[in-house]
Design an enzyme around this catalytic site. Sequence first.
Site, PDB file in Angstrom:
ATOM      1  N   LYS A  63     -20.609  46.101  55.493  1.00  0.00           N
ATOM      2  CA  LYS A  63     -19.510  47.037  55.322  1.00  0.00           C
ATOM      3  C   LYS A  63     -18.971  47.483  56.686  1.00  0.00           C
ATOM      4  CE  LYS A  63     -21.243  49.138  51.017  1.00  0.00           C
ATOM      5  NZ  LYS A  63     -20.070  48.880  50.166  1.00  0.00           N
ATOM      6  N   ARG A 105     -24.141  44.874  40.742  1.00  0.00           N
ATOM      7  CA  ARG A 105     -24.109  44.102  39.489  1.00  0.00           C
ATOM      8  C   ARG A 105     -25.299  43.151  39.396  1.00  0.00           C
ATOM      9  NH1 ARG A 105     -18.317  41.961  41.182  1.00  0.00           N
ATOM     10  NH2 ARG A 105     -18.461  44.049  42.096  1.00  0.00           N
TER      11      ARG A 105
END
Length: 499
Positions: A277, A351
């Site tokens: 990130k 996920r």
Amino acid sequence: MSKRPSISFAKFAAVENGTAVLLLASEGKVAGEAESVVGQALLSRIIDVSDFKGKLAASLSTLAPAGTELDRLVLVGMGDPAELKADDWLKLGGSAFAKIGKAKHVSVVLALPEAEVSGENAADFALGILLRAYSFDKYKTKKGKSDDEGKEEKSSAKITILVADPHAAKKAFANAEAVAEGVNLARDLVNEPANILGPVEFAERIEELKKLDVKVEILDPKDMKKLGMGSLLGVAQGSVRPARLAIMEWQGGKGKEAPIAFVGKGVTFDSGGVSIKPAAGMEEMKGDMGGAAAVTGLLHTLATRKAKVNVVGIVGLVENMVDGNAQRPGDIVTSMSGQTIEVLNTDAEGRLVLADALYYCNERFQPKFMVNLATLTGAIMVALGVSRAGLFSNDDTLAAQLFDAGQATGEKLWRMPLGPDYDKLIDTKNADMKNIGTRFGGAIIAAQFLKRFVGDTAWAHLDIAGTAMGAPATEYSQSWASGFGVRLLDRLVHDNFEG
């Protein structure tokens, strides 16, 4: 941590000293019980001088009104009493607490002009007080000052709420107090820095629920490897802190009745992995376990109030870090379901954790339905902002029940679409699916990915990325971590599934 105020309920009586809190409707109307505290003449003068309109949750504080022995008078606006909803009572309680300052003794005259205040209304008002009173100052060595404003820290207060039926209020408050404990537990977990709260430490906090008769089981990487949880373990392999899967069971219903299940994403810190990130804002990724925190807080609430329902809570706890052993873009992992996943972006990791957690939950417990919560995508914030969480579901009844619970609690949801057109976007030539799709519709694509691991079981996915942390402050939430999901799901259970 927070200094919790003491709350009790009593019948209407004269308020002769300390701080008095009165509710004021629009157009300056107050109940007779409130008017008797200082008199209509003084109230009218205060209202005229201050130009106080009585709008919902607006507040006004005055010192030592002339002709009384009071230290302080606090007016809280309630707008039109006929339009008050449950969430509004929380706002009133939070606004009132914000104005009591360092008061030690507070009397709240909880009365409406030409209307009754129910026990539930009084309990919601008190819940607003408890939620507003929360602060996370565990690591401050110099206490007594707030973060930004230089105001002195509020001391714990003895608050007496005067109502027509204190017995009903006290009974309702028992449940509200359990909710407050669950919300504030979730807030504590999300607010903790990642160097303090990793997967192992989170699991240890969950084990404390055993004191409430919650059955807790913790799986370590060896256990998960035997089960074939390659999807979850792939996320964790770049961290020196080992993964955990925590299973919580509350048996409050009939012995053999199928449970309802809640599953949470618990990424205790998310660097993004090799798909790292940007540095700006990365510190907020200590809160990427907001879904797991909500599930933990919910189980605490349900067990505390002895909810008459069988519930399973499962949280996948991992840390997603950059390391020589971290998984790479292009890696293919095999989930517990046997389905293979091409990992094209290691920052789409939540996920992957939920895939194994959902499948495990469904296979082992065969629940009536599953609801998962996750700070899953920034895309849901682009779509809905930070005032609503995204709701995805394969079952219209469950979706409607969740939506209604959100409207009632103020933890609002908005249903988003699912469908074959979105599902095909995660097909890939190299495996059964890939973990990302195109640039557009990111929140929907993430939900479609999860749907592949729930089978025919009724299921809902709540994307709480915009609401679990860093959401705008409200009258009853001043914390960076909101505890979003605990009140919502407790209401879902209470309204629809308790025997």
